[in-house]
Design an enzyme around this catalytic site. Structure first.
Site, short mmCIF file in Angstrom:
data_model
loop_
_atom_site.label_atom_id
_atom_site.label_comp_id
_atom_site.label_asym_id
_atom_site.label_seq_id
_atom_site.Cartn_x
_atom_site.Cartn_y
_atom_site.Cartn_z
N GLU A 59 0.83 -1.22 0.00
CA GLU A 59 0.00 0.00 0.00
C GLU A 59 0.86 1.26 0.00
O GLU A 59 1.72 1.43 0.88
CB GLU A 59 -0.91 -0.02 1.25
CG GLU A 59 -1.88 1.15 1.29
CD GLU A 59 -2.93 1.01 2.41
OE1 GLU A 59 -3.30 -0.12 2.76
OE2 GLU A 59 -3.35 2.06 2.92
N LYS A 72 -7.19 -0.96 11.58
CA LYS A 72 -6.59 -1.41 10.32
C LYS A 72 -5.42 -0.51 9.97
O LYS A 72 -4.37 -0.95 9.51
CB LYS A 72 -7.64 -1.41 9.20
CG LYS A 72 -7.19 -2.04 7.89
CD LYS A 72 -6.49 -1.08 6.95
CE LYS A 72 -6.14 -1.76 5.63
NZ LYS A 72 -5.38 -0.88 4.73
N ASP A 100 4.62 -14.17 11.51
CA ASP A 100 3.26 -14.60 11.16
C ASP A 100 2.29 -13.44 11.40
O ASP A 100 1.83 -13.22 12.53
CB ASP A 100 2.92 -15.82 12.03
CG ASP A 100 1.55 -16.40 11.73
OD1 ASP A 100 0.73 -15.73 11.07
OD2 ASP A 100 1.29 -17.53 12.19
N HIS A 157 -2.13 11.19 -0.10
CA HIS A 157 -2.08 9.97 -0.89
C HIS A 157 -1.90 10.30 -2.37
O HIS A 157 -1.06 9.73 -3.06
CB HIS A 157 -3.40 9.23 -0.67
CG HIS A 157 -3.40 7.85 -1.21
ND1 HIS A 157 -2.87 6.79 -0.53
CD2 HIS A 157 -3.84 7.35 -2.38
CE1 HIS A 157 -3.00 5.70 -1.24
NE2 HIS A 157 -3.57 6.02 -2.39
C1 MEV Z 1 -6.00 2.93 5.08
O1 MEV Z 1 -5.26 1.81 4.71
C2 MEV Z 1 -5.94 3.16 6.59
C3 MEV Z 1 -6.88 4.25 7.12
O2 MEV Z 1 -8.22 3.99 6.71
C4 MEV Z 1 -6.76 4.23 8.63
C5 MEV Z 1 -7.77 5.10 9.34
O3 MEV Z 1 -8.86 5.36 8.79
O4 MEV Z 1 -7.47 5.48 10.50
C6 MEV Z 1 -6.53 5.61 6.58
#
Ligand code: MEV
Length: 429
Positions: free
Chosen positions: A83, A267, A283, A381
């Site tokens: 990513e 995430k 892992d 981004h």
């Molecule tokens: C994207 O890979 C991760 C985000 O969605 C994390 C977040 O929203 O805090 C930008």
């Protein structure tokens, strides 16, 4: 190694060869180590020994995050991830934390939990008593059969019993055996120990040993990191540092109460942690499982981080999660690239690796929520994406930012447009 600086300005502008040279100098890499960076570090024959039905190898980009200072030591952090923006975001966040001394991190002893499910007990209470009475013998028996873990200073440490008779299956006792796996992640050691002790437990309890497997909710093996960013470092054109902290706190508050947001928030944390876990051959599914189960430990799924404004008006963040990672054994030992990543990190224990990963998770979370709470995630981004397209179109690292800016201004972030801008430029347009 302690005085090696990870604050390397304009690292992203260097060529791959120049970045490798930085890693080499930082970690004293050998020619063989460098070769693992060039050729993935996983010969086909080795891959064939690792899993079944091998038909090839699968590569990911390996980047190096800069600026990390953890427990008063500088780290360059290898991150394997597909990513865009994650490595840049970590490096950016680490720079802000660094200005106030960097991260403080700590971790528990590397204790894994092994579960042994006991069924068909003639007398559950008597079995539990008998097992607890014989605890020392059981732990000694496990250690007597264990191999390298005990030689390296680990071994069985404790035993707990949980009565889970509320399940649909009727009476169930679950033994938790705590095993110190030292510098290994320890899955094999724990599973072997459980299988080897099961007949003894059956004899003592009169029951039937069913599942014998580690728990990925490795909450005896937590890692923590914390850090501070001064308010003035968060000032933007539109908002004071204090206002930026307030909007970050608003974002964090949502992740504390809402599982829909917490999942995304966590995430983002795992974007950073997994990339370190992957680069070091660990892992990542085990780490993911542990992280999310831990996030739900209070009965509702919530954020793995906490953010607050301190009495001086600065931003303080903290993370805590299970981090079952190793620096020996498993793919970590078998994969040359993972070995090189560990050398670059310069960590000397599994605990230290867990602490580094926790700090990267905190950095990553800060970068994500700061962006979301201020300009939105897409701006940075898109800037990175545009710069990468400019480079792919043939721009030099010096020219790429300007070409990228022109693509952003025109709202046309595409390879063909980057090529057109470069052609125009060559022709002096
Ligand atoms: C994207 O890979 C991760 C985000 O969605 C994390 C977040 O929203 O805090 C930008």
């Amino acid at each position: 190694m302690d005085d090696k600086h990870s604050a390397i300005s304009q690292f992203y502008r260097k060529s791959i060869a120049e970045r490798r040279a930085v890693a080499k100098a930082h970690a004293g890499l050998s020619a063989d180590d460098l070769e693992t960076l060039v050729n993935t570090g996983l010969p086909e024959a080795q891959a064939d020994l690792m899993i079944e039905n091998v038909i090839g190898r699968f590569s990911l980009p390996l980047g190096l995050a800069t600026n990390f200072r953890i427990n008063n030591r500088d780290f360059l952090i290898p991150m394997a991830i597909e990513e865009p923006s994650v490595v840049a975001a970590s490096s950016y966040a680490a720079k802000l934390f660094r200005a106030s001394g960097g991260f403080e991190a700590s971790s528990d002893e590397p204790i894994m939990i092994g579960q042994l499910q006991l069924l068909d007990l003639p007398d559950l209470a008597a079995a539990a008593d008998e097992i607890l009475e014989r605890k020392a013998d059981i732990l000694a028996e496990i250690d007597g059969r264990a191999g390298s873990i005990v030689r390296r200073g680990g071994g069985a440490r404790d035993l707990e019993i949980r009565d889970l008779s509320g399940s649909g299956r009727g009476e169930i006792l679950v033994l938790h055996i705590h095993i110190d796996t030292r510098d290994a992640m320890g899955a094999n050691a724990v599973n072997s120990a459980l299988e080897s002790i099961a007949p003894t437990i059956e004899r003592i309890s009169g029951g039937r040993a069913h599942l014998r497997i580690l728990s990925n909710l490795s909450d005896r093996r937590l890692a923590r990191a914390s850090g501070m960013i001064e308010a003035k470092a968060l000032e933007t054109e539109k908002a004071s540092g204090s206002q930026v902290i307030d909007v970050i706190m608003e974002a964090a508050a949502l992740a504390e109460i809402d599982p829909y947001r917490a999942a995304t928030h966590n995430k983002g944390i795992m974007n950073g942690i997994d990339a370190v876990v992957m680069a070091t051959g660990n892992d990542w599914r085990a780490v993911e499982a542990g992280a999310h189960a831990y996030a739900a430990r209070n009965g509702h799924y919530a954020s793995l981080t906490e953010w607050r404004k301190d009495d001086d008006g600065n931003l303080r963040g903290r993370i805590e999660l299970p981090l079952a990672v190793g620096i020996v054994g498993g793919a970590t030992g078998a994969h040359g690239g993972a070995q090189t990543a560990l050398k670059i990190l310069g960590v000397t224990s599994a605990q230290e690796l867990a602490e580094v990963a926790a700090a990267v998770g905190l950095a990553q979370n800060f970068a994500a929520i700061r962006a979301l709470a201020t300009e939105g995630i897409q701006r940075g981004h898109m800037r990175l994406h545009a710069r990468q397209l400019a480079l792919a179109a043939g721009a030099t690292p010096e020219d790429a930012p300007e070409i990228a800016q022109r693509m952003i201004d025109a709202g046309r972030i595409r390879l063909a447009y980057a090529k057109m801008l470069l052609d125009d430029r060559k022709q002096g347009k």
